[in-house]
Design a protein around this motif. Structure first.
Motif, PDB file in Angstrom:
ATOM      1  N   ALA A  22     -52.049 -11.676  55.087  1.00 22.87           N
ATOM      2  CA  ALA A  22     -52.725 -12.625  54.198  1.00 22.87           C
ATOM      3  C   ALA A  22     -54.143 -12.911  54.671  1.00 22.87           C
ATOM      4  N   ARG A  23     -54.321 -12.992  55.968  1.00 25.89           N
ATOM      5  CA  ARG A  23     -55.666 -13.252  56.492  1.00 25.89           C
ATOM      6  C   ARG A  23     -56.585 -12.066  56.213  1.00 25.89           C
ATOM      7  N   ALA A  24     -56.060 -10.852  56.404  1.00 20.20           N
ATOM      8  CA  ALA A  24     -56.867  -9.660  56.163  1.00 20.20           C
ATOM      9  C   ALA A  24     -57.236  -9.537  54.681  1.00 20.20           C
ATOM     10  N   ALA A  25     -56.346  -9.991  53.819  1.00 17.89           N
ATOM     11  CA  ALA A  25     -56.589  -9.897  52.378  1.00 17.89           C
ATOM     12  C   ALA A  25     -57.415 -11.056  51.844  1.00 17.89           C
ATOM     13  N   GLY A  26     -57.705 -12.043  52.694  1.00 20.64           N
ATOM     14  CA  GLY A  26     -58.469 -13.199  52.254  1.00 20.64           C
ATOM     15  C   GLY A  26     -57.652 -14.227  51.492  1.00 20.64           C
ATOM     16  N   ASP A  27     -56.321 -14.153  51.626  1.00 15.38           N
ATOM     17  CA  ASP A  27     -55.454 -15.091  50.913  1.00 15.38           C
ATOM     18  C   ASP A  27     -55.361 -16.448  51.606  1.00 15.38           C
ATOM     19  N   LEU A  28     -55.771 -16.505  52.854  1.00 13.86           N
ATOM     20  CA  LEU A  28     -55.766 -17.782  53.571  1.00 13.86           C
ATOM     21  C   LEU A  28     -57.007 -17.896  54.434  1.00 13.86           C
ATOM     22  N   LEU A  82     -48.904 -15.254  49.947  1.00 13.16           N
ATOM     23  CA  LEU A  82     -48.580 -16.396  50.810  1.00 13.16           C
ATOM     24  C   LEU A  82     -47.082 -16.651  50.897  1.00 13.16           C
ATOM     25  N   LEU A  83     -46.313 -16.036  50.027  1.00 16.40           N
ATOM     26  CA  LEU A  83     -44.865 -16.278  49.994  1.00 16.40           C
ATOM     27  C   LEU A  83     -44.166 -15.510  51.118  1.00 16.40           C
ATOM     28  N   ILE A  84     -43.343 -16.225  51.898  1.00 13.50           N
ATOM     29  CA  ILE A  84     -42.629 -15.590  53.009  1.00 13.50           C
ATOM     30  C   ILE A  84     -41.149 -15.450  52.679  1.00 13.50           C
ATOM     31  N   VAL A  85     -40.482 -16.572  52.404  1.00 17.89           N
ATOM     32  CA  VAL A  85     -39.068 -16.557  52.032  1.00 17.89           C
ATOM     33  C   VAL A  85     -38.940 -17.326  50.718  1.00 17.89           C
ATOM     34  N   PRO A  86     -38.644 -16.649  49.614  1.00 15.50           N
ATOM     35  CA  PRO A  86     -38.648 -17.326  48.308  1.00 15.50           C
ATOM     36  C   PRO A  86     -37.497 -18.293  48.092  1.00 15.50           C
ATOM     37  N   VAL A  99     -43.703 -20.735  52.635  1.00 13.46           N
ATOM     38  CA  VAL A  99     -44.969 -20.092  52.303  1.00 13.46           C
ATOM     39  C   VAL A  99     -45.952 -20.301  53.449  1.00 13.46           C
ATOM     40  N   LEU A 100     -46.982 -19.478  53.480  1.00 20.30           N
ATOM     41  CA  LEU A 100     -48.060 -19.674  54.441  1.00 20.30           C
ATOM     42  C   LEU A 100     -48.977 -20.791  53.970  1.00 20.30           C
ATOM     43  N   ASN A 101     -49.561 -21.514  54.914  1.00 22.17           N
ATOM     44  CA  ASN A 101     -50.545 -22.539  54.582  1.00 22.17           C
ATOM     45  C   ASN A 101     -51.884 -21.863  54.312  1.00 22.17           C
ATOM     46  N   LYS A 102     -52.424 -22.091  53.135  1.00 19.97           N
ATOM     47  CA  LYS A 102     -53.688 -21.448  52.748  1.00 19.97           C
ATOM     48  C   LYS A 102     -54.832 -21.886  53.653  1.00 19.97           C
ATOM     49  N   PHE A 103     -54.733 -23.116  54.222  1.00 14.16           N
ATOM     50  CA  PHE A 103     -55.755 -23.629  55.125  1.00 14.16           C
ATOM     51  C   PHE A 103     -55.104 -23.849  56.501  1.00 14.16           C
ATOM     52  N   ALA A 104     -54.920 -22.752  57.218  1.00 11.87           N
ATOM     53  CA  ALA A 104     -54.149 -22.791  58.462  1.00 11.87           C
ATOM     54  C   ALA A 104     -54.934 -23.460  59.587  1.00 11.87           C
ATOM     55  N   ILE A 105     -54.244 -24.305  60.362  1.00 11.17           N
ATOM     56  CA  ILE A 105     -54.879 -24.926  61.525  1.00 11.17           C
ATOM     57  C   ILE A 105     -54.518 -24.190  62.813  1.00 11.17           C
ATOM     58  N   SER A 106     -53.557 -23.282  62.726  1.00 12.72           N
ATOM     59  CA  SER A 106     -53.258 -22.389  63.847  1.00 12.72           C
ATOM     60  C   SER A 106     -52.687 -21.115  63.247  1.00 12.72           C
ATOM     61  N   GLN A 107     -52.569 -20.095  64.047  1.00 13.62           N
ATOM     62  CA  GLN A 107     -51.932 -18.881  63.562  1.00 13.62           C
ATOM     63  C   GLN A 107     -50.485 -19.180  63.169  1.00 13.62           C
ATOM     64  N   ASP A 108     -50.022 -18.501  62.129  1.00 13.30           N
ATOM     65  CA  ASP A 108     -48.623 -18.580  61.687  1.00 13.30           C
ATOM     66  C   ASP A 108     -48.248 -19.974  61.181  1.00 13.30           C
TER      67      ASP A 108
END
Length: 349
Positions: A22-28, A82-86, A99-108
């Motif tokens: 997601a980070r590489a794709a610019g999704d977060l 951003l979806l991990i486990v639906p 889901v992943l946090n679009k504005f992450a404060i740490s990795q993962d």
């Protein structure tokens, strides 16, 4: 032990791989933070400088406190990247999605959101806590620990009205903290703050209701919910004579509140780990650091011993002065004065 609640095996690795994609794709959005260590009441606190978070959109208080007519809801139909486990929940009753946090404060940095809209301002249900605890245990099974927090109410740092709990791997939260920094801070970091508050003599200058959970990780949904409600009652009792409690807080229908049919009477942060649960009643989202030093806002990461700083003014005013951070804590919570806080510990029920 196989993960429960429909969670796949190897959850930490699944989350990390999704984060990298997601980070590489610019999704977060994620940028590494600068870190300084301070000691407040003898407890190590991380001060993390994350200027990118200043760009995060923040809704009005009205959007947080009321069910919106139909604004954008990031958790209703999350982007595939951003979806991990639906589907998370007991078999045949999937109630959450990861889901992943679009504005992450740490990795993962991930988010456990309800599949259907539930208000962030209402008390959590047993299923919310059970799903979060299942994630905690899924990480533990892979040799990692997870910190879960929940921001509820206008003073808590809440940013979305759709109910969601935030998940941070403890290992990721401690990245950038060098051994020399720990020595200069006066010692090692003996676990995450909420666990120190529950299991050691550590204290803060503000009231925190804390409880120990079974070290086996075997707390049931009923136990988790009963413990949560007991902590919430303690927090309300501590805050009843402060601005933390809504004006009608003394006459609120407790049964309706605890069943989740009306909003909670106060803002608060919840913290959950495999060993501990805690609730911090909130009187304000932030406070001025010093004249010209900016205003520091805090959310549930405070119970992990982390304060996120978004501006140069805050960073410069706080990183070499623990008293500034302590003053902010006293302004955003229920102070215990000059006396050492006697922790209100609640044994797991």
């Amino acid at each position: 032990m196989a993960p429960s609640h429909g969670l796949p095996a190897g959850l930490p690795h699944l989350v990390h791989d999704a984060f990298v994609r997601a980070r590489a794709a610019g999704d977060l959005t994620f940028f590494p933070t600068q870190v300084a260590l301070l000691r407040v009441h003898g407890v190590p606190f991380q001060l993390r400088f994350a200027p990118s978070l200043a760009k995060k959109p923040k809704p009005s208080d009205d959007k947080i406190s009321k069910v919106p007519s139909k604004p954008f809801d990031p958790f209703e139909n999350p982007p595939p990247g951003l979806l991990i486990v639906p589907q998370v929940g007991e078999a045949g009753s999937f109630t959450h999605r990861l889901v992943l946090n679009k504005f992450a404060i740490s990795q993962d940095h991930s988010i456990l959101a309800t599949s259907d809209f539930r208000p962030q301002t209402h008390l959590l249900e047993a299923g919310d806590l059970a799903a979060a605890y299942a994630c905690v245990n899924a990480y533990h099974e892979e040799g990692e620990e997870l910190y879960v927090f929940y921001n509820s109410g206008t003073h808590s740092g809440a940013s979305q009205p759709h109910r969601h709990l935030q998940l941070l791997p403890v290992r990721r939260m401690q990245e950038g903290v060098e051994p020399q920094m720990r020595e200069e801070c006066g010692g090692t970091m003996d676990g995450i703050l909420v666990d120190q508050l529950a299991w050691t003599s550590a204290t803060l200058p503000i009231f925190v209701a804390v409880a120990q959970l079974p070290e086996s990780g075997g707390a049931s949904a009923a136990t988790l919910h009963a413990t949560y409600l007991a902590l919430y009652r303690q927090a309300c009792a501590a805050a009843i004579h402060t601005s933390a409690i809504n004006a009608d807080g003394e006459t609120v229908d407790a049964a309706a509140e605890e069943s989740g049919t009306i909003p909670a009477r106060m803002s608060y942060n919840l913290a959950l780990t495999r060993k501990s649960m805690a609730i911090l009643p909130r009187t304000a989202e932030g406070s001025m650091v010093s004249p010209g030093g900016g205003t520091l806002s805090l959310n549930g990461t405070v119970l992990a011993g982390t304060a996120l700083v978004k501006s140069d003014a805050e960073w410069d005013a706080l990183r070499n002065d623990a008293s500034g951070l302590e003053n902010v804590l006293v302004q955003i919570g229920v102070p215990v004065g000059s006396q050492t806080l006697k922790k209100e510990q609640t044994a797991a029920l």
